[in-house]
Design a protein around this motif. Structure first.
Motif, PDB file in Angstrom:
ATOM      1  N   ILE A   1      11.219   4.675  -0.387  1.00 30.66           N
ATOM      2  CA  ILE A   1       9.909   4.983   0.189  1.00 30.66           C
ATOM      3  C   ILE A   1       9.027   5.671  -0.847  1.00 30.66           C
ATOM      4  N   GLU A   2       9.593   6.605  -1.599  1.00 30.42           N
ATOM      5  CA  GLU A   2       8.809   7.284  -2.637  1.00 30.42           C
ATOM      6  C   GLU A   2       8.335   6.296  -3.698  1.00 30.42           C
ATOM      7  N   ALA A   3       9.217   5.401  -4.110  1.00 33.51           N
ATOM      8  CA  ALA A   3       8.838   4.389  -5.108  1.00 33.51           C
ATOM      9  C   ALA A   3       7.752   3.469  -4.558  1.00 33.51           C
ATOM     10  N   TYR A   4       7.911   3.051  -3.312  1.00 36.65           N
ATOM     11  CA  TYR A   4       6.921   2.143  -2.719  1.00 36.65           C
ATOM     12  C   TYR A   4       5.565   2.831  -2.573  1.00 36.65           C
ATOM     13  N   ARG A   5       5.564   4.124  -2.300  1.00 34.23           N
ATOM     14  CA  ARG A   5       4.288   4.851  -2.226  1.00 34.23           C
ATOM     15  C   ARG A   5       3.586   4.833  -3.582  1.00 34.23           C
ATOM     16  N   GLU A   6       4.355   4.931  -4.649  1.00 34.58           N
ATOM     17  CA  GLU A   6       3.747   4.878  -5.975  1.00 34.58           C
ATOM     18  C   GLU A   6       3.123   3.516  -6.224  1.00 34.58           C
ATOM     19  N   TRP A   7       3.835   2.453  -5.893  1.00 35.66           N
ATOM     20  CA  TRP A   7       3.251   1.118  -6.043  1.00 35.66           C
ATOM     21  C   TRP A   7       2.035   0.938  -5.136  1.00 35.66           C
TER      22      TRP A   7
ATOM     23  N   GLU B   1       5.819 -10.858   4.925  1.00 41.77           N
ATOM     24  CA  GLU B   1       6.422 -10.173   3.786  1.00 41.77           C
ATOM     25  C   GLU B   1       6.591  -8.674   4.001  1.00 41.77           C
ATOM     26  N   SER B   2       5.574  -8.011   4.531  1.00 37.99           N
ATOM     27  CA  SER B   2       5.700  -6.564   4.747  1.00 37.99           C
ATOM     28  C   SER B   2       6.776  -6.258   5.775  1.00 37.99           C
ATOM     29  N   PHE B   3       6.857  -7.077   6.815  1.00 34.51           N
ATOM     30  CA  PHE B   3       7.839  -6.840   7.867  1.00 34.51           C
ATOM     31  C   PHE B   3       9.254  -7.149   7.368  1.00 34.51           C
ATOM     32  N   ALA B   4       9.405  -8.218   6.583  1.00 38.75           N
ATOM     33  CA  ALA B   4      10.728  -8.508   6.015  1.00 38.75           C
ATOM     34  C   ALA B   4      11.132  -7.439   5.003  1.00 38.75           C
ATOM     35  N   GLN B   5      10.153  -6.947   4.234  1.00 33.82           N
ATOM     36  CA  GLN B   5      10.471  -5.925   3.237  1.00 33.82           C
ATOM     37  C   GLN B   5      10.858  -4.607   3.906  1.00 33.82           C
TER      38      GLN B   5
ATOM     39  N   PHE C   1       1.481  -6.789  -0.499  1.00 31.93           N
ATOM     40  CA  PHE C   1       2.156  -7.390   0.648  1.00 31.93           C
ATOM     41  C   PHE C   1       3.594  -6.925   0.803  1.00 31.93           C
ATOM     42  N   TYR C   2       4.247  -6.560  -0.290  1.00 30.00           N
ATOM     43  CA  TYR C   2       5.644  -6.147  -0.207  1.00 30.00           C
ATOM     44  C   TYR C   2       5.787  -4.625  -0.109  1.00 30.00           C
ATOM     45  N   HIS C   3       5.006  -3.882  -0.871  1.00 26.07           N
ATOM     46  CA  HIS C   3       5.197  -2.438  -0.929  1.00 26.07           C
ATOM     47  C   HIS C   3       4.222  -1.673  -0.035  1.00 26.07           C
ATOM     48  N   LYS C   4       2.941  -1.970  -0.175  1.00 24.22           N
ATOM     49  CA  LYS C   4       1.949  -1.237   0.620  1.00 24.22           C
ATOM     50  C   LYS C   4       2.147  -1.499   2.106  1.00 24.22           C
ATOM     51  N   GLY C   5       2.404  -2.736   2.468  1.00 26.16           N
ATOM     52  CA  GLY C   5       2.633  -3.054   3.874  1.00 26.16           C
ATOM     53  C   GLY C   5       3.880  -2.395   4.424  1.00 26.16           C
ATOM     54  N   ALA C   6       4.941  -2.323   3.603  1.00 29.20           N
ATOM     55  CA  ALA C   6       6.174  -1.664   4.051  1.00 29.20           C
ATOM     56  C   ALA C   6       5.945  -0.182   4.288  1.00 29.20           C
ATOM     57  N   VAL C   7       5.156   0.461   3.416  1.00 23.49           N
ATOM     58  CA  VAL C   7       4.840   1.884   3.602  1.00 23.49           C
ATOM     59  C   VAL C   7       4.016   2.081   4.873  1.00 23.49           C
ATOM     60  N   LEU C   8       3.092   1.166   5.135  1.00 22.55           N
ATOM     61  CA  LEU C   8       2.315   1.242   6.381  1.00 22.55           C
ATOM     62  C   LEU C   8       3.250   1.258   7.584  1.00 22.55           C
ATOM     63  N   LEU C   9       4.230   0.356   7.595  1.00 22.68           N
ATOM     64  CA  LEU C   9       5.151   0.283   8.735  1.00 22.68           C
ATOM     65  C   LEU C   9       6.011   1.542   8.828  1.00 22.68           C
ATOM     66  N   TYR C  10       6.446   2.069   7.694  1.00 20.77           N
ATOM     67  CA  TYR C  10       7.222   3.320   7.719  1.00 20.77           C
ATOM     68  C   TYR C  10       6.384   4.454   8.297  1.00 20.77           C
ATOM     69  N   ASP C  11       5.142   4.569   7.849  1.00 16.51           N
ATOM     70  CA  ASP C  11       4.276   5.643   8.347  1.00 16.51           C
ATOM     71  C   ASP C  11       3.957   5.463   9.826  1.00 16.51           C
TER      72      ASP C  11
ATOM     73  N   ILE D   1      -3.916   1.868  12.393  1.00 16.23           N
ATOM     74  CA  ILE D   1      -3.427   0.661  11.716  1.00 16.23           C
ATOM     75  C   ILE D   1      -4.582  -0.052  11.020  1.00 16.23           C
ATOM     76  N   GLU D   2      -5.704  -0.162  11.711  1.00 11.80           N
ATOM     77  CA  GLU D   2      -6.857  -0.854  11.134  1.00 11.80           C
ATOM     78  C   GLU D   2      -7.349  -0.150   9.876  1.00 11.80           C
ATOM     79  N   ARG D   3      -7.397   1.179   9.917  1.00 14.79           N
ATOM     80  CA  ARG D   3      -7.827   1.919   8.726  1.00 14.79           C
ATOM     81  C   ARG D   3      -6.868   1.690   7.569  1.00 14.79           C
ATOM     82  N   ARG D   4      -5.584   1.689   7.854  1.00 11.62           N
ATOM     83  CA  ARG D   4      -4.604   1.507   6.792  1.00 11.62           C
ATOM     84  C   ARG D   4      -4.674   0.111   6.189  1.00 11.62           C
ATOM     85  N   LEU D   5      -4.952  -0.879   7.000  1.00  8.72           N
ATOM     86  CA  LEU D   5      -5.081  -2.242   6.475  1.00  8.72           C
ATOM     87  C   LEU D   5      -6.272  -2.358   5.524  1.00  8.72           C
ATOM     88  N   ASN D   6      -7.257  -1.503   5.707  1.00  6.09           N
ATOM     89  CA  ASN D   6      -8.484  -1.574   4.883  1.00  6.09           C
ATOM     90  C   ASN D   6      -8.467  -0.598   3.722  1.00  6.09           C
TER      91      ASN D   6
END
Length: 506
Positions: free
Chosen positions: A419-425, A395-399, A446-456, A500-505
């Motif tokens: 990206i700004e909206a997803y950071r808020e979520w 989901e994060s990768f598709a988003q 899974f949709y927003h936080k994961g997408a922001v992780l990939l952007y960062d 990546i590990e820190r962001r997942l946690n």
């Protein structure tokens, strides 16, 4: 002059009325003011929304950030004030009532029985809102004494056999499967079988109590049988079965679905020779169809109650998205055919399977473009299990793929809004690692936080390294966190992997 004065008076009266309206009414007034170019009235309405609902509606800020009608006003200083006030309200509200995060304690068993194929004879009586099914199921019990399958709760079973012999079974209608509602657990005793066997079932499903907000229907305008209602006995632990289905339906209905469709006399046939888990049957007297061929790909749009011009846009944009992802990930998707079914229904939403997408929608717009981009993204990202936290690899990768498509189609400024909206979520979302897939608020994770992780991550390591990594992950059809970590450890620095590990946690 009189005309302008009257317009100003009307806008003023609307503004006064908006001051005591519900949130939805205030939102409607604000969008009308935006369309009319009445800046002062617009920001007055937005100010009232912030004052009355900013602390109560956690979605208000990100939804306003993504509202296309407000983009012409983003350069106004009052827009910055609206965002700052809403952001402060969200943070204060979240600190007072933090979101509970339910972790996933379930253990996936690797030796559960596995369904390999279905041979189904399906009769649909639309007027009676009933289906009669005979399903022969090739299964491997893998040494187990029973198999658990899931079926539509309002089902009357008339036969259950294993290798031609009547089998003991229990249909527990109070034990429901995730995603399949309403359903019950059909536990079938293996008898003397412990390996490969054939289960035969015969049953009737009453379809007069289908939830209105789901991907299912049975009435004179639309029949829709999907995984989410459990019209066939479902193996929820595996996604590798195939199917052959003969379908008999009330005369006058045209039929489509998730597989290869053919017809002989009054009998329709759907075969799905590729591995999967969802066998969707769709029928209506009013189906429309159009096909676009592009770059050796065939895009078929089947619609019900959807404008013809918008269906053309869906076909063209879908082809463009597939081309873009192919270039972005340097990898062709599975298959060169795509069927998209569009139908109006309450609640919206969509899902994708191999070669097949279903969308609930009224017309083509930016929201539908992004939804299609997400679902098409699953043609590259769909190998991880969907019932646990590793679903972030889907989901994060598709988003994030859909956000890349937004940037390609609508430009960097709109992408930055997303990206700004997803950071808020993401700010108030639960950590990705270990989150129960059914937890309240899991969508935001899974949709927003994961997408922001990939952007960062992309900003951290650079475009080339990022899309090289995505190419290798997509090529290997990464299907587990273990495989993801193995691939990232080969291609990224130790510090990047720790990041990546820190962001997942978090």
């Amino acid at each position: 002059m009189k005309t302008r004065t009257i317009a100003i008076i009307i806008a003023l009266l609307q503004t006064i009325a908006a001051a005591c309206q519900s949130e939805s009414a205030l939102y409607g007034h604000a969008m009308n003011f935006a369309r009319q170019g009445c800046k002062d009235s617009l920001f007055y309405s937005l100010d009232r929304m912030v004052t009355l609902y900013g602390a109560r509606d956690a979605d208000l800020l990100p939804e306003l950030l993504l509202e296309p009608r407000l983009r012409p006003y983003h350069s106004d200083s009052r827009w910055i004030q609206v965002k700052d006030r809403l952001r402060k309200a969200r943070i204060e509200a979240a600190s007072e009532s933090p979101r509970p995060c339910q972790t996933d304690t379930a253990t996936r068993l690797d030796n559960t029985p596995i369904v390999n194929s279905y041979d189904i004879d399906l009769t649909i009586d639309v007027a009676a809102k009933r289906i009669d099914v005979r399903a022969d199921i090739d299964i491997d019990f893998r040494g187990n004494s029973h198999a658990d399958l899931y079926l539509w709760r309002h089902t009357q079973l008339s036969r259950v056999a294993v290798n031609g012999q009547a089998a003991r079974y229990e249909f527990a209608k109070d034990i429901e499967a995730p995603w399949i509602r309403p359903s019950g657990r059909l536990r079938i005793d293996a008898g003397t079988a412990r390996g490969a066997a054939r289960i035969t079932t015969a049953y009737t499903c009453r379809l007069d109590s289908i939830p209105e907000d789901g991907f299912a229907a049975c009435d004179s305008s639309l029949v829709m049988l999907t995984y989410y209602m459990g019209w066939y006995p479902i193996d929820i632990d595996h996604e590798t079965s195939t199917a052959n289905i003969d379908i008999h339906i009330t005369p006058g209905f045209e039929l489509t679905g998730s597989g290869i469709i053919s017809r002989k006399a009054d009998t329709w046939h759907m075969t799905q020779p590729w591995e999967g888990f969802d066998y969707t049957i769709i029928a209506s007297p009013d189906l429309k169809q159009k096909t676009v061929s592009h770059n050796n790909r065939k895009i078929e749009v089947v619609s019900l109650g959807f404008p013809d011009a918008d269906a053309d846009s869906v076909a063209v944009r879908s082809a463009e998205i597939m081309d873009y992802y192919t270039r972005l990930y340097r990898l062709e998707p599975n298959g060169r055919q795509l069927r998209i079914f569009l139908f109006p229904a309450g609640g919206g939403g969509a899902y994708s399977r191999r070669n097949f997408i279903v969308c609930c929608c009224q017309r083509y717009n930016e929201w539908l473009y992004q939804l299609l981009a997400h679902e098409i993204g699953h043609f590259w990202w769909s190998s991880a299990p969907t019932d646990q936290w590793e679903d972030w690899l889907n989901e994060s990768f598709a988003q994030y793929s859909s956000l890349c498509a937004i940037r390609q189609h609508l430009g960097s400024a709109v992408f930055d809004d997303y990206i700004e909206a997803y950071r808020e979520w993401a700010r108030t979302a639960c950590p990705i690692r270990g989150l129960n897939r059914q937890a309240n608020g899991a969508f935001y994770t899974f949709y927003h936080k994961g997408a922001v992780l990939l952007y960062d991550l992309q900003q951290r390591i650079g475009d080339k390294a990022f899309f090289d990594l995505m190419h290798h992950l997509a090529t290997k059809r990464i299907g587990s966190q273990h495989d993801f970590e193995a691939e990232t450890s080969r291609r990224l620095s130790h510090d990047d992997c720790l990041w990546i590990e820190r962001r997942l946690n978090q």
